[in-house]
Design a protein around this motif. Structure first.
Motif, short mmCIF file in Angstrom:
data_model
loop_
_atom_site.label_atom_id
_atom_site.label_comp_id
_atom_site.label_asym_id
_atom_site.label_seq_id
_atom_site.Cartn_x
_atom_site.Cartn_y
_atom_site.Cartn_z
N VAL A 190 0.62 -1.00 -0.04
CA VAL A 190 0.22 -0.06 -0.14
C VAL A 190 1.03 1.24 -0.18
CG1 VAL A 190 -1.53 1.29 1.28
CG2 VAL A 190 -1.74 -1.13 1.05
N VAL A 191 0.83 2.10 -1.03
CA VAL A 191 1.54 3.18 -1.23
C VAL A 191 0.30 4.38 -1.05
CG1 VAL A 191 3.39 2.36 -2.35
CG2 VAL A 191 1.44 3.23 -3.53
N GLU A 192 1.04 5.51 -0.80
CA GLU A 192 0.15 6.81 -0.74
C GLU A 192 0.53 7.69 -1.70
OE1 GLU A 192 -1.74 7.27 1.69
OE2 GLU A 192 -1.15 5.63 3.11
N MET A 193 -0.43 8.10 -2.40
CA MET A 193 -0.45 9.03 -3.48
C MET A 193 -0.43 10.14 -3.18
SD MET A 193 -1.36 6.81 -6.23
CE MET A 193 -0.50 5.61 -5.14
N GLY A 194 -0.87 10.69 -2.27
CA GLY A 194 -0.57 12.13 -1.85
C GLY A 194 0.11 12.39 -0.41
N ALA A 195 -0.57 12.80 0.70
CA ALA A 195 0.12 13.08 1.87
C ALA A 195 0.70 11.75 2.32
CB ALA A 195 -1.03 13.79 3.03
N ASN A 196 1.85 11.81 2.70
CA ASN A 196 2.68 10.64 3.23
C ASN A 196 3.10 10.68 4.59
OD1 ASN A 196 4.09 8.44 1.06
ND2 ASN A 196 3.65 8.01 3.06
N TRP A 197 3.47 12.08 5.00
CA TRP A 197 4.24 12.17 6.18
C TRP A 197 3.31 13.12 7.26
CZ3 TRP A 197 5.46 12.40 1.34
CH2 TRP A 197 6.78 11.73 0.85
N ILE A 198 4.01 12.91 8.45
CA ILE A 198 3.47 13.61 9.70
C ILE A 198 4.70 14.63 9.71
CG2 ILE A 198 2.86 13.71 12.01
CD1 ILE A 198 1.81 10.88 11.90
N GLN A 199 4.44 15.96 9.49
CA GLN A 199 5.60 16.93 9.34
C GLN A 199 5.60 17.58 10.78
OE1 GLN A 199 2.93 17.38 7.17
NE2 GLN A 199 4.13 16.01 5.55
N TRP A 216 -0.06 14.15 14.54
CA TRP A 216 0.64 13.11 15.24
C TRP A 216 -0.12 12.42 16.41
CZ3 TRP A 216 4.33 9.69 15.40
CH2 TRP A 216 5.16 9.48 16.41
N GLN A 217 -0.82 13.24 17.05
CA GLN A 217 -1.76 12.65 18.32
C GLN A 217 -2.88 11.76 17.51
OE1 GLN A 217 -2.81 16.55 19.95
NE2 GLN A 217 -1.54 16.21 21.70
N LEU A 218 -3.23 12.28 16.53
CA LEU A 218 -4.30 11.06 15.74
C LEU A 218 -3.72 9.94 15.35
CD1 LEU A 218 -6.75 13.07 13.36
CD2 LEU A 218 -7.20 12.16 15.49
N ALA A 219 -2.57 10.04 14.81
CA ALA A 219 -1.74 8.91 14.38
C ALA A 219 -1.43 7.89 15.70
CB ALA A 219 -0.41 9.10 13.87
N GLN A 220 -1.25 8.44 16.82
CA GLN A 220 -0.98 7.60 18.14
C GLN A 220 -2.20 7.11 18.46
OE1 GLN A 220 1.45 10.84 20.27
NE2 GLN A 220 2.78 9.57 20.24
N LYS A 221 -3.09 7.93 18.64
CA LYS A 221 -4.44 7.44 18.96
C LYS A 221 -5.02 6.17 18.28
CE LYS A 221 -9.46 8.72 19.45
NZ LYS A 221 -10.15 9.94 19.30
N HIS A 222 -4.74 6.07 16.92
CA HIS A 222 -5.26 4.95 16.05
C HIS A 222 -4.20 3.85 15.62
CE1 HIS A 222 -9.18 6.81 16.12
NE2 HIS A 222 -8.68 8.23 15.76
N VAL A 267 4.14 4.14 11.38
CA VAL A 267 4.81 5.07 10.75
C VAL A 267 6.24 4.78 11.08
CG1 VAL A 267 3.15 6.95 11.09
CG2 VAL A 267 4.83 6.61 12.98
N VAL A 268 7.18 5.40 10.41
CA VAL A 268 8.73 5.38 10.80
C VAL A 268 9.22 6.51 10.38
CG1 VAL A 268 8.96 2.79 10.12
CG2 VAL A 268 8.92 4.66 8.44
N ASP A 280 1.50 2.44 7.01
CA ASP A 280 0.43 1.42 7.49
C ASP A 280 -0.49 0.88 6.17
OD1 ASP A 280 -2.10 0.75 8.74
OD2 ASP A 280 -1.32 1.56 10.37
N PRO A 281 -0.54 -0.39 6.29
CA PRO A 281 -1.58 -1.05 5.24
C PRO A 281 -3.01 -0.41 5.29
CG PRO A 281 -1.08 -2.52 6.91
CD PRO A 281 -0.25 -1.36 7.27
N ARG A 282 -3.53 -0.25 6.09
CA ARG A 282 -4.85 0.38 6.00
C ARG A 282 -4.65 2.06 5.57
NH1 ARG A 282 -5.55 0.32 12.45
NH2 ARG A 282 -3.39 1.29 12.22
N GLY A 283 -3.60 2.68 5.18
CA GLY A 283 -3.27 3.93 4.62
C GLY A 283 -3.36 4.82 5.53
N PHE A 284 -2.63 6.01 5.08
CA PHE A 284 -2.62 7.19 6.12
C PHE A 284 -4.11 7.65 6.59
CE2 PHE A 284 -0.26 11.46 6.56
CZ PHE A 284 -0.11 11.48 7.75
N ALA A 285 -4.75 7.68 5.49
CA ALA A 285 -6.44 8.31 5.64
C ALA A 285 -7.13 7.38 6.83
CB ALA A 285 -7.26 8.00 4.47
#
Length: 505
Positions: free
Chosen positions: A81-90, A103-109, A113-114, A234-239
């Motif tokens: 699974v690759v990301e077409m657009g947004a890919n990073w937490i800046q 970043w807080q949303l990413a941690q919550k769910h 990420v690497v 993430d295989p589920r996608g950034f979205a």
């Protein structure tokens, strides 16, 4: 545990999408939220937290995420699974300092990420093959820092803005060789928007806005988060972080998928929205979260036409291109670093490469991608697959003469897609604070606007969309609950100083 988490998340989101698809079209709601990207979902959550649940989110796709779009890429048996657009937490968080809400949303769910080492893991090439111009790269980093510091002083002194290319010339740091141009491209056009700071050429970019945009993201001392870029694998996608957040509070009758908005009629009594699917939706308020590019291209008809001050603001901001071109090969033959930088005699010609077949990302995938931005984006979007492959491989074979043909290739087309009309907004030198105020302002107290483009500090970033969704929903709730609906506008954005009388004779 990881596989179980993915399975539960997929089932939950699939259930939500399926239930919504079968529901009756909603109508006569308090608020219509047009667009289910980051801004739209955070706005919906904020309304819910304010005790307002009479809302419906309308989205043209069949899942939430906006410009966060994932795609399984590769031949059968080797897909990732690759990301077409947004890919990073800046920018993430420095100690217990200011935290990036994405970043807080990413941690919550529990998003996988690497850290992407954009500066410390990079190989260098030009039209003659491998060429170590790392000293030029280091000098370019210093030049960008100096330009940012100078912009800060210029902002404090209330001096006029300039485009970034003019600023580099003014400061005496203009790149003079293709290698120096490539290094500047990495700093300005690419890195700070994979990061996405500009996505456009320096001549299309505000010097002052690019500086504060960078500082409010990467410099904790200036109110930013941290200098870390976390990449979603993430295989589920950034979205997924947007979709999972919606599941936490939304009900199926609050969502209408697969409906593209065709027109919006508004007056001081409310809003009527027509969709291409034939739905006629009415509400007291509508929140428009479409990209600036969609608004600029009149893909949605407003009745009556938006006022002049609003249309001027919409058309004053840049909507930039950003295209990742994914290639898969049977075997990996390229650099073992994370990044590769290619200098061509033509600035911006397939310059920034990233290996996904890397121990930190997707080892064994045989995938590498190259990024183009700015004026090259519409150019590559016009090509068919064969033409694109030929051009990309011409560059890759200058880096590696024996490179074979790829076994798979894909390019997302942001500019040509009527749902997006570009990748991210960019503040040009002609876009001034009065335009931003007008871009944010509602029209006749019932038609509201928000998205990353309306963010002063974080335009172009996901956190900008998040914070703007929070801001506008708070304003809408205040309007509904307390009647405080009017937002000041600057009906005539003028120069700080008048033009010369000679020009006005």
């Amino acid at each position: 545990m990881s596989l179980f988490r993915v399975s539960i998340g997929t089932v939950l989101l699939s259930f939500l999408a399926g239930a919504v698809a079968q529901g009756a079209p909603p109508n006569n709601t308090k608020v219509l939220i047009l667009g289910g990207g980051m801004a739209g979902i955070i706005a919906a959550r904020t309304l819910h937290e304010q005790g307002i649940d009479d809302f419906v989110v309308v989205d043209a796709k069949t899942e939430f995420g906006g410009r966060m779009i994932q795609k399984p890429f590769g031949v059968t048996g080797r897909q990732v699974v690759v990301e077409m657009g947004a890919n990073w937490i800046q920018g993430t968080q420095d100690g217990d300092g200011n935290a990036n809400p994405v970043w807080q949303l990413a941690q919550k769910h529990n998003l996988s990420v690497v850290e992407n080492d954009l500066y410390g893991s990079i190989s260098f090439f030009d039209y003659n093959g491998p060429n170590n111009y790392s000293q030029s790269f280091a000098a370019s980093m210093v030049a960008f820092t100096n330009a940012t510091v100078a912009a800060g002083q210029r902002l404090r002194d209330n001096k006029v803005d300039m485009d970034l290319r003019s600023a580099y010339s003014y400061l005496g740091i203009t790149p003079k060789t293709p290698q120096e141009e490539a290094c500047q491209y990495y700093q300005v056009d690419f890195e700070c928007k994979c990061c996405f700071l500009t996505l456009a050429s320096p001549s299309q970019t505000s010097w002052l806005a690019s500086a504060w945009n960078y500082n409010f993201t990467y410099v904790p001392e200036a109110g930013g988060y941290s200098d870390v870029n976390m990449m979603s694998i993430d295989p589920r996608g950034f979205a997924y972080i947007v979709q999972a957040e919606a599941v936490d509070f939304m009900k199926t009758n609050q969502i209408l998928f697969n409906q593209t908005v065709s027109s919006i009629s508004y007056d001081r009594n409310g809003v009527t929205v027509l969709t291409q699917g034939g739905y006629n939706l009415t509400a007291d308020h509508a929140l428009v979260t479409f990209s600036a590019g969609v608004l600029q291209n009149t893909d949605v008809v407003f009745q009556p036409a938006l006022p002049d001050w609003k249309r001027e603001a919409i058309n004053s901001i840049e909507m930039a291109g950003y295209n990742k071109i994914f290639l898969q090969f049977n075997d990996t033959f390229w650099f073992d670093t994370e990044m590769g930088l290619y200098a061509d005699v033509e600035r911006g010609r397939f310059p920034v490469w990233q290996s996904l077949d890397h121990p930190n990302f997707f080892p064994g995938s045989g995938i590498i991608f190259v990024t183009v931005t700015g004026d090259f984006s519409p150019y590559v979007e016009l090509m068919n697959t064969t033409q694109l492959q030929d051009e990309v491989m011409e560059v890759l074979r200058k880096m590696y003469p024996d490179a074979p043909d790829p076994i798979d290739i894909h390019i997302p087309t942001w500019g040509a897609n009527s749902l997006y009309r570009g990748a991210y907004s960019n503040w040009g030198a002609s876009f001034v604070p009065g335009h931003l105020d007008n871009l944010r302002a509602n029209v006749q107290d019932h038609l509201w606007f928000a998205g990353e483009a309306t963010s002063l500090e974080h335009f172009g970033y996901l956190q900008g969309a998040y914070l703007e969704g929070l801001r506008v929903a708070t304003d809408i709730a205040n309007c509904i609950n307390h009647g405080n609906c009017s937002v000041p506008v600057d009906a005539t954005v003028t120069n700080a100083q008048p033009y010369s009388d000679t020009l006005l004779q």
